[in-house]
Design an enzyme around this catalytic site. Structure first.
Site, mmCIF file in Angstrom:
data_model
loop_
_atom_site.group_PDB
_atom_site.id
_atom_site.type_symbol
_atom_site.label_atom_id
_atom_site.label_comp_id
_atom_site.label_asym_id
_atom_site.label_seq_id
_atom_site.Cartn_x
_atom_site.Cartn_y
_atom_site.Cartn_z
ATOM 1 N N CYS A 136 0.267 3.552 2.865
ATOM 2 C CA CYS A 136 1.405 3.101 4.264
ATOM 3 C C CYS A 136 2.666 3.425 4.123
ATOM 4 C CB CYS A 136 0.268 1.947 4.139
ATOM 5 S SG CYS A 136 -0.365 1.115 3.965
ATOM 6 N N CYS B 73 0.845 -1.170 -0.240
ATOM 7 C CA CYS B 73 0.177 -0.353 -0.066
ATOM 8 C C CYS B 73 0.652 1.112 -0.140
ATOM 9 C CB CYS B 73 -1.406 -0.077 1.165
ATOM 10 S SG CYS B 73 -1.965 1.548 1.885
#
Length: 98
Positions: free
Chosen positions: A26, A23
């Protein structure tokens, strides 16, 4: 799950970062969380939970997207947001629940 319950059941705020290795946002949160920890020190615990390695927990917590940040204190969820959250917003949020 019981160890997670123990971890979030603290007298100080516990910020849980539900993330995934793949991600992009993230990865943007990692240095922000480090700065938050550096700023607040021992007044907060920060836990990172990889949703791919902890699918059962992620499902129980109804994490639909990553990153999802959840703030707990004494086992109670106080705040929750998906997406990137800026350092100053996190610091003031945590301090308001300290």
């Amino acid at each position: 799950m019981s160890s997670f319950s123990n971890l979030i059941n603290q007298d100080k705020p516990v910020l849980v970062d539900f993330f995934a290795e793949w991600c992009g946002p993230c990865k943007m949160m990692a240095p922000i969380l480090k700065e938050v920890k550096d700023a607040l020190g021992e007044s907060v615990s920060i836990l990172k939970v990889d949703v791919d390695k902890n699918q059962t927990l992620a499902a129980q917590m109804q994490v639909r997207g990553v990153p999802t940040l959840v703030l707990y204190k004494k086992g109670k969820q106080l705040w929750r947001q998906s997406g990137v959250v800026q350092k100053n917003d996190l610091i003031s949020l945590i301090q308001s629940h300290a």
